[in-house]
Every structure is written in structure tokens, then in C-alpha cells.
Design an enzyme around this catalytic site. Structure first.
Site, PDB file in Angstrom:
ATOM      1  N   GLN A 103       6.595  -8.285   2.291  1.00  0.00           N
ATOM      2  CA  GLN A 103       6.432  -6.837   2.190  1.00  0.00           C
ATOM      3  C   GLN A 103       5.550  -6.321   3.329  1.00  0.00           C
ATOM      4  O   GLN A 103       4.408  -6.775   3.494  1.00  0.00           O
ATOM      5  CB  GLN A 103       5.826  -6.445   0.839  1.00  0.00           C
ATOM      6  CG  GLN A 103       6.013  -4.947   0.592  1.00  0.00           C
ATOM      7  CD  GLN A 103       5.237  -4.405  -0.588  1.00  0.00           C
ATOM      8  OE1 GLN A 103       4.067  -4.723  -0.762  1.00  0.00           O
ATOM      9  NE2 GLN A 103       5.883  -3.579  -1.392  1.00  0.00           N
ATOM     10  N   TYR A 184       0.795   4.697  -0.231  1.00  0.00           N
ATOM     11  CA  TYR A 184       0.410   4.218   1.101  1.00  0.00           C
ATOM     12  C   TYR A 184       1.113   5.051   2.186  1.00  0.00           C
ATOM     13  O   TYR A 184       1.801   6.013   1.888  1.00  0.00           O
ATOM     14  CB  TYR A 184       0.665   2.714   1.209  1.00  0.00           C
ATOM     15  CG  TYR A 184      -0.181   1.944   0.205  1.00  0.00           C
ATOM     16  CD1 TYR A 184      -1.572   2.027   0.248  1.00  0.00           C
ATOM     17  CD2 TYR A 184       0.395   1.197  -0.809  1.00  0.00           C
ATOM     18  CE1 TYR A 184      -2.372   1.368  -0.686  1.00  0.00           C
ATOM     19  CE2 TYR A 184      -0.395   0.533  -1.747  1.00  0.00           C
ATOM     20  CZ  TYR A 184      -1.777   0.628  -1.681  1.00  0.00           C
ATOM     21  OH  TYR A 184      -2.563  -0.014  -2.615  1.00  0.00           O
ATOM     22  N   ARG A 231      10.791  -0.450  -1.031  1.00  0.00           N
ATOM     23  CA  ARG A 231      10.211  -0.213  -2.358  1.00  0.00           C
ATOM     24  C   ARG A 231       9.725   1.225  -2.473  1.00  0.00           C
ATOM     25  O   ARG A 231       9.032   1.726  -1.585  1.00  0.00           O
ATOM     26  CB  ARG A 231       9.053  -1.168  -2.622  1.00  0.00           C
ATOM     27  CG  ARG A 231       8.692  -1.224  -4.109  1.00  0.00           C
ATOM     28  CD  ARG A 231       7.661  -2.286  -4.385  1.00  0.00           C
ATOM     29  NE  ARG A 231       7.677  -2.681  -5.797  1.00  0.00           N
ATOM     30  CZ  ARG A 231       6.603  -3.061  -6.473  1.00  0.00           C
ATOM     31  NH1 ARG A 231       5.424  -3.099  -5.880  1.00  0.00           N
ATOM     32  NH2 ARG A 231       6.690  -3.405  -7.733  1.00  0.00           N
ATOM     33  N   GLY A 322       5.733  -8.675 -12.054  1.00  0.00           N
ATOM     34  CA  GLY A 322       4.509  -8.875 -11.306  1.00  0.00           C
ATOM     35  C   GLY A 322       3.527  -9.711 -12.072  1.00  0.00           C
ATOM     36  O   GLY A 322       3.467 -10.932 -11.912  1.00  0.00           O
ATOM     37  N   ARG A 323       2.756  -9.051 -12.961  1.00  0.00           N
ATOM     38  CA  ARG A 323       1.670  -9.753 -13.661  1.00  0.00           C
ATOM     39  C   ARG A 323       2.129 -11.031 -14.350  1.00  0.00           C
ATOM     40  O   ARG A 323       1.390 -12.026 -14.347  1.00  0.00           O
ATOM     41  CB  ARG A 323       1.014  -8.801 -14.664  1.00  0.00           C
ATOM     42  CG  ARG A 323       0.076  -7.802 -13.999  1.00  0.00           C
ATOM     43  CD  ARG A 323      -0.208  -6.616 -14.877  1.00  0.00           C
ATOM     44  NE  ARG A 323       1.008  -5.800 -15.073  1.00  0.00           N
ATOM     45  CZ  ARG A 323       1.046  -4.656 -15.737  1.00  0.00           C
ATOM     46  NH1 ARG A 323      -0.035  -4.197 -16.291  1.00  0.00           N
ATOM     47  NH2 ARG A 323       2.183  -3.987 -15.843  1.00  0.00           N
TER      48      ARG A 323
END
Ligand code: 8OZ
Length: 366
Positions: A103, A184, A231, A322-323
């Protein structure tokens, strides 16, 4: 309700040109275990190798330049040393039969001057300060007031992405994902809440989408579009207290359509608020997927049954976790067997060494 043998979740396919052994992706996870120069230590080799049974690993957000860094101890992909640090990671994942993309990340205003060269201010589309905290050399601190990029600087920014994409190729990745999410830089350009520019990169939706499209186009020239993903997080305000766009469905729909025309490998959407438990309704992700027209990776708060349903109903081509990948290196096998998932303690998410990073047991070892 489909059974394990009926569901497509555990079957192989191709996402663009990238072969995947199943429809379960590992979402990019910031773990803050690189050194201050952005070089991974050998621990990262074990960490990613252990998770190589994911159909696709999307490796953690990685700085495309020193200016793009907003958190201490995150990795980079802009020097030859970064290439050498990443190369054994990609080799290990490939030897274990996995696929891995990187990424590409520029944080824009979500940074602090003590992370920048010569204590410079972070850069952004407009001089509007981000909220929240960033992880700096002195612990958590509020982001520094950014400086608005001059129009003449934008070509250099695209060049930084091009350089990072080239280095990712040298490091042996299977492709790259451009981070246009979570408040971002590229999402700061996209949203009218954070972009008040009056040049060709601000104002209309077309203008605000211009930089993300220029960046993705440049990266696709290096990789081939079928090895590039993007993404998005249309409804997330979680990072940098980034207010929503005033017309998210139109703005993200336009961007998705333009990206679809490039023939990208995939669109990866955070559905709802980043790190929330579940997707929220106020946005039509199926319309986003339709505007894009290619492969779609769904993310955020999915469990096993939701993932099976998402893939089998055609909502998504893959689902990213993810987690759950932090505490369950063999998450794919656990989902296949419908085995319990281990909840990794949050203290180990960011920073530190092997503890809470590479020391989680697989089912067969436990
Ligand atoms: C958590 C901590 C720091 C950065 C993102 C890159 O959310 C991140 C990130 C997540 O996209």
C-alpha cells in the site's frame, strides 16, 4: 446459507493479474515496527510469512517519501535500503504460496513537523489543520498545521508515487494499492471539506479527483493497471477528524468510474467508519462497485458469515480482514473450520518487538 464446500470464499481466482488462493485478503495494518529510517527488521519477514495463506496480503501503509510520513516507525519505499528490507518479505510470502501487494501512502496533513526533513510543515491541498493525534518522536501529539501545496509542486508529488511504485516492483511485490482513504493526502484532495483550492486541483468533483487519478495513472504505467488497486473510505472520518465530503455518493462514484476506465485490478472499500464494528447504511457501496465495474474488495467489521454472504451474493470478489489477522495468522483455516478467533490485545497493535506481532499460535500449534 452455503456450506464450506459450496461457498466461493475458499476458492481461488484472479484479481486483475494477481492469482489469489481464496477470497480472503489481509487488510493493510500499521504495526509501527520499522526503524526510524523506515526500514523493516527481519521480524517483518516472519510476520508476513505466517499470514501467507491469505488469498492476498495487502502490506501495511508505506511512505512514498519522507514528506509523506506521519507516524514514527512506519516503513518506507523510497530508498534502496527500503527495497532491500522489503525483498525478503515478498520472497518469504511467495515461497509460502501467497500473493502480496504494497500500500502506497502519503499522509498529507496528518503529520508532525518533527517527522519531516528539517522540521518542515506537512503538506496538504489547503492549510487546514487535522484533528486527532499522530505518533511522533515524542509520543502522541496533534498534527502540525500544514502548508498548502503550490500547483507547481504537484508534478513532483506524482513523481514520488512513480518512484515508490518502481521501488515496490524492485522489492518483488505482486502489485500496489494506492491509499486514497482514511483522511490522508489523496482523500484530502478528493473531499471538499479539506480541499479549498482554486486551481485545477480544487473546486469541482472533476478537479478534486484529478490528483488521485493522475497518481493512479502514473503508478499503472509502471505496473500495468491489472496490478494496481485503490482503497477508498467514503464515509470515514476516523483519522485526522476528517469531515465527510458534502456529496460522497457523487464524488466517490465519479472517482470509481474514472478508475474503472483504467482497468485496475480492484477497488477496496472501507464500508462505514474505519475501525468501527460494522458497515453503516448511509452510503450505497453496491453503486460504488457498479460505477467501478471491476473486482471489489469489501472491508470493515465482517465476520465469517458476512464474508460468505458477501462473496456468494456478488457483493464482493474478496473480503479483507484487519484486526483478525493480527491475532490469527491462520485466519483462513480458522474461518474454513469455523474455529474460534483469538482477540489480540490492543496494546500490541503499534510498536514493540515480536510480542503481539509474531508470537500468535496457529490452530494446529495451539
Ligand atoms: C492506524 C494507525 C496509523 C495509521 C490507516 C495507515 O488507517 C493507517 C493507520 C492506521 O490507513
Amino acid at each position: 446459507m452455503s456450506t464450506v464446500s459450496e461457498t466461493a470464499l475458499f476458492t481461488p481466482t484472479k484479481i486483475g493479474a494477481i492469482p489469489v488462493a481464496n477470497r480472503i485478503a489481509m487488510a493493510p495494518l500499521t504495526r509501527s515496527r520499522a526503524d526510524m529510517d523506515g526500514n523493516h527488521t527481519p521480524l517483518a519477514i516472519d510476520y508476513y510469512r505466517q499470514r501467507a495463506s491469505a488469498g492476498l496480503i495487502i502490506a501495511e501503509a508505506t511512505n512514498i517519501s519522507r514528506q509523506g510520513r506521519g507516524y514514527a516507525l512506519t516503513p518506507g519505499i523510497y530508498t534502496d535500503a527500503h527495497v532491500e528490507a522489503w525483498r525478503p518479505v515478498t520472497r518469504a510470502v511467495h515461497e509460502a504460496g501467497g500473493s502480496i501487494v504494497l500500500q502506497l501512502w502519503h499522509v498529507g496533513r496528518v503529520s508532525h513537523s518533527n517527522l519531516q526533513a528539517d522540521g518542515a510543515a506537512p503538506v496538504a491541498p489547503s492549510a487546514i489543520q487535522a484533528g486527532g493525534n499522530v505518533f511522533t518522536l515524542n509520543g502522541n501529539e496533534p498534527p502540525t498545521m500544514p502548508r498548502a501545496l503550490a500547483t507547481e509542486e504537484i508534478a513532483g508529488l506524482v513523481q514520488d508515487y512513480r518512484n515508490a511504485a518502481t521501488k515496490a516492483k524492485q522489492a518483488g511485490f505482486d502489485g500496489v494499492e494506492v491509499h486514497v482513504a482514511n483522511g490522508y493526502l489523496l482523500e484530502q484532495f478528493l473531499r471538499d471539506s479539506t480541499n479549498h483550492r482554486t486551481d485545477q486541483y480544487g473546486g469541482s468533483i472533476e478537479n478534486r479527483a484529478r490528483l488521485p487519478i493522475e497518481v493512479v495513472t502514473a503508478v499503472a504505467e509502471i505496473w500495468g493497471a491489472d496490478r494496481v488497486g485503490v482503497r477508498l473510505s467514503p464515509m470515514s472520518t476516523a483519522i485526522g477528524d476528517t469531515p465527510l465530503d458534502s456529496t460522497p455518493q457523487q464524488t466517490y462514484g465519479y472517482l470509481a468510474e474514472q478508475l474503472g476506465r483504467l482497468g485496475l485490478a480492484y477497488l477496496h472499500a472501507i464500508e462505514g467508519q474505519t475501525r468501527s464494528e460494522n458497515a453503516v447504511a448511509a452510503f450505497d457501496y453496491k453503486a460504488l462497485h457498479a460505477s467501478f465495474g471491476g473486482a471489489y474488495i469489501a472491508n470493515n467489521g465482517y465476520d465469517r458469515q458476512m464474508a460468505i454472504d458477501a462473496v456468494d451474493s456478488g457483493h464482493a470478489d474478496m473480503v479483507s480482514f484487519g484486526r483478525h489477522f493480527i491475532g490469527n495468522p491462520d485466519l483462513v483455516e480458522r474461518l474454513r473450520r469455523d474455529a474460534p478467533l483469538f482477540q489480540a490485545p490492543g496494546e500490541a497493535y503499534y510498536g514493540g518487538g515480536a510480542k503481539g506481532y509474531t508470537d500468535f499460535a496457529t490452530l494446529d500449534a495451539a
